[in-house]
Scaffold this active site. Sequence first.
Site, short mmCIF file in Angstrom:
data_model
loop_
_atom_site.label_atom_id
_atom_site.label_comp_id
_atom_site.label_asym_id
_atom_site.label_seq_id
_atom_site.Cartn_x
_atom_site.Cartn_y
_atom_site.Cartn_z
N ARG A 63 5.73 -10.82 -5.04
CA ARG A 63 4.61 -10.96 -4.59
C ARG A 63 3.74 -9.84 -4.43
O ARG A 63 4.21 -8.82 -5.15
CB ARG A 63 4.61 -11.33 -3.06
CG ARG A 63 5.11 -10.36 -1.92
CD ARG A 63 5.25 -10.72 -0.57
NE ARG A 63 5.28 -9.68 0.35
CZ ARG A 63 5.59 -9.53 1.26
NH1 ARG A 63 6.21 -10.71 2.08
NH2 ARG A 63 5.50 -8.40 2.17
N GLY A 64 2.44 -9.89 -4.11
CA GLY A 64 1.41 -8.60 -3.91
C GLY A 64 1.25 -7.99 -5.14
O GLY A 64 0.77 -8.62 -5.91
N GLU A 65 1.33 -6.61 -5.24
CA GLU A 65 1.01 -5.82 -6.25
C GLU A 65 2.55 -4.92 -6.75
O GLU A 65 2.50 -5.10 -7.96
CB GLU A 65 -0.07 -4.82 -6.04
CG GLU A 65 -0.31 -3.93 -6.85
CD GLU A 65 -1.62 -3.23 -6.66
OE1 GLU A 65 -2.68 -4.07 -6.13
OE2 GLU A 65 -1.67 -2.01 -7.39
N ASP A 66 3.26 -4.37 -5.76
CA ASP A 66 4.09 -3.58 -6.33
C ASP A 66 5.42 -4.21 -6.84
O ASP A 66 6.01 -3.94 -7.95
CB ASP A 66 4.56 -2.36 -5.28
CG ASP A 66 5.53 -1.46 -6.05
OD1 ASP A 66 5.11 -0.88 -6.88
OD2 ASP A 66 6.56 -1.16 -5.26
N SER A 67 6.06 -5.22 -5.83
CA SER A 67 7.05 -5.98 -6.55
C SER A 67 6.77 -6.75 -7.56
O SER A 67 7.51 -6.90 -8.68
CB SER A 67 7.42 -6.92 -5.36
OG SER A 67 6.67 -7.94 -5.01
N ASP A 95 0.84 -1.33 -0.03
CA ASP A 95 0.06 0.14 0.17
C ASP A 95 0.85 1.34 0.04
O ASP A 95 0.79 2.08 -0.78
CB ASP A 95 -0.89 0.03 1.39
CG ASP A 95 -1.68 -1.42 1.17
OD1 ASP A 95 -2.53 -1.54 0.54
OD2 ASP A 95 -1.36 -1.99 2.28
N TYR A 117 5.15 -14.66 0.58
CA TYR A 117 4.46 -14.88 1.86
C TYR A 117 4.78 -16.14 2.42
O TYR A 117 6.12 -16.54 2.46
CB TYR A 117 2.97 -14.89 1.57
CG TYR A 117 2.49 -13.58 0.91
CD1 TYR A 117 2.50 -12.21 1.63
CD2 TYR A 117 2.08 -13.43 -0.38
CE1 TYR A 117 2.24 -11.17 1.00
CE2 TYR A 117 1.56 -12.44 -1.07
CZ TYR A 117 1.84 -11.08 -0.21
OH TYR A 117 1.39 -10.00 -0.97
N GLN A 172 13.54 0.75 -1.30
CA GLN A 172 12.77 0.46 -2.40
C GLN A 172 13.44 0.63 -3.99
O GLN A 172 13.26 -0.28 -5.00
CB GLN A 172 11.60 1.51 -2.58
CG GLN A 172 10.42 0.92 -3.25
CD GLN A 172 9.27 1.92 -3.59
OE1 GLN A 172 9.15 3.14 -3.46
NE2 GLN A 172 7.84 1.22 -3.29
O1 TRH Z 1 4.45 -6.16 0.98
P1 TRH Z 1 3.16 -6.92 -0.14
O2 TRH Z 1 2.78 -7.90 0.32
O3 TRH Z 1 2.17 -5.75 -0.18
C1 TRH Z 1 0.82 -5.95 -0.53
C2 TRH Z 1 0.03 -5.27 0.80
O4 TRH Z 1 0.02 -6.32 1.78
C3 TRH Z 1 -1.49 -4.95 0.28
O5 TRH Z 1 -2.31 -4.90 1.38
C4 TRH Z 1 -1.89 -5.98 -0.36
O6 TRH Z 1 -3.24 -5.67 -0.83
C5 TRH Z 1 -1.07 -6.04 -1.67
O7 TRH Z 1 0.35 -6.41 -1.37
C6 TRH Z 1 -1.53 -7.03 -3.01
O8 TRH Z 1 3.74 -6.82 -1.56
P2 TRH Z 1 3.98 -5.81 -2.52
O9 TRH Z 1 2.71 -5.09 -3.13
O10 TRH Z 1 4.95 -6.55 -3.64
O11 TRH Z 1 4.73 -4.61 -1.74
C7 TRH Z 1 6.30 -4.76 -1.29
C8 TRH Z 1 6.90 -3.35 -1.48
O12 TRH Z 1 8.08 -3.52 -0.39
C9 TRH Z 1 7.22 -2.92 -2.68
O13 TRH Z 1 7.12 -1.60 -2.82
C10 TRH Z 1 8.80 -3.22 -2.89
C11 TRH Z 1 9.23 -3.07 -1.32
N1 TRH Z 1 10.51 -3.84 -1.06
C12 TRH Z 1 11.51 -2.91 -0.60
O14 TRH Z 1 11.51 -1.64 -0.66
N2 TRH Z 1 12.59 -3.68 -0.24
C13 TRH Z 1 12.68 -4.85 -0.33
O15 TRH Z 1 13.86 -5.17 0.14
C14 TRH Z 1 11.76 -5.77 -0.63
C15 TRH Z 1 11.74 -7.26 -0.54
C16 TRH Z 1 10.28 -5.14 -1.16
#
Ligand code: TRH
Length: 384
Positions: free
Chosen positions: A277-281, A22, A199, A261
């Site tokens: 995983r998730g959305e951003d990565s 988020d 996860y 990030q």
């Molecule tokens: O962390 P996520 O599982 O996040 C989300 C939220 O949980 C949200 O509520 C849910 O709806 C969504 O997933 C689908 O996974 P995501 O989206 O990949 O986000 C991870 C963030 O962390 C991303 O911006 C990259 C950052 N990151 C770093 O900055 N450094 C790191 O070492 C890693 C592994 C990730």
Amino acid sequence: MAWSGLMPQWAIFCRVVDNFGDIGVCWRLARQLTQEFTFEVTLWVDDLVSFAKIRAEIDPTASTQSLEGVTVRHWAAHFSDDEVAADVVIEAFACDLPSSYIEKMKQRLSSPIWLNLEYLSAEEWVEGCHGLPSPVQGLNKYFFFPGFTAHTGGVLSEAQQRDARQGWSTANAQQFLTQLCPIGRQFCPNALTVSLFAYEPIELKPWLAGLIDGDQSVHLLVPQGRVLAEMDLANLSLRQCAEGVYQDGALTISIFPMLSQDRYDQLLWSCDLNFVRGEDSFIRAQLAGKPFIWHIYPQDDDAHRDKLDAFLLHYLADLPEETTSAVNQMMQVWNHGGDAGSAWQILLRHRAELDIHADVWRKKLLSHGDLATNLVRFVNSKVK
Ligand code: TRH
């Protein structure tokens, strides 16, 4: 509404539901709007501790601070009376604006442009809902959907990171990985480099056991997080060679603290294959132009199953049947269970095609324009 003639002020509201996606998405958007469009952006965040995990400069105790030109404010329960609503208000992921702020939006002479930035999905219905207004308390709220086609808002991609990725050479990648994991690299300088962010995948342990026994030497790079507890290193045959470095058979594992990030982007650009995983990565892995395996955010009602299938339909559309089946199998096994060892072996056989495909897909994704630019265009079209 009409702009007052000055640069419009934007407010982005972010409620951290869990993990980092988020705030990860909201921060990228806020920074891009500030840097590429020179808007005045305030990012309201309810959980600064999570923010500080991906940007160490953030002070979790500060009610107001500035980072790269963005005003970051702690979103507490109530808004003071002298707070004025912004020209453009973004509610991220239906986070529900506080009624006191909506009142301020209603008090403005010209109504602000109000948008809900939705979650990412490749499902077909998204195109039909993208951009639709919904009347709320006398104001219009527009639904803005990220997506994978020209009829959606696209995905976030900042010029700064696009340019840096473009200039990222093999030498940069080698240097980055060596600095990040000096000892791990010594054990397996020519191994397949694989980053792991997930996860608790059901098949994690059998997959790791398969990597130890495999023919392909693998260097697994793991930022600390949820997946680490699930790896249960103590119960695998790996021996610890140094702080955060484990080795057995064909597998070397390097574990390190979460990266900022931007450095995490560099990790994705540097590895041969990324588990995300998730959305951003998940999006960043696609923009890295490298093959990836996605661990989708699991939802109670199993809605993630349809979302995964919808994405794979798009992603695999132009690939030959055998390659499609290899990727589909590995993604399904990683998310829902099955024979991970065999799915992984089959996937590796298609690596060369997948490398090419990853780059083709990245270009296709970017051909729809980036989300911030599409968003600004949309907002401008609503300004009378
Ligand atoms: O962390 P996520 O599982 O996040 C989300 C939220 O949980 C949200 O509520 C849910 O709806 C969504 O997933 C689908 O996974 P995501 O989206 O990949 O986000 C991870 C963030 O962390 C991303 O911006 C990259 C950052 N990151 C770093 O900055 N450094 C790191 O070492 C890693 C592994 C990730």
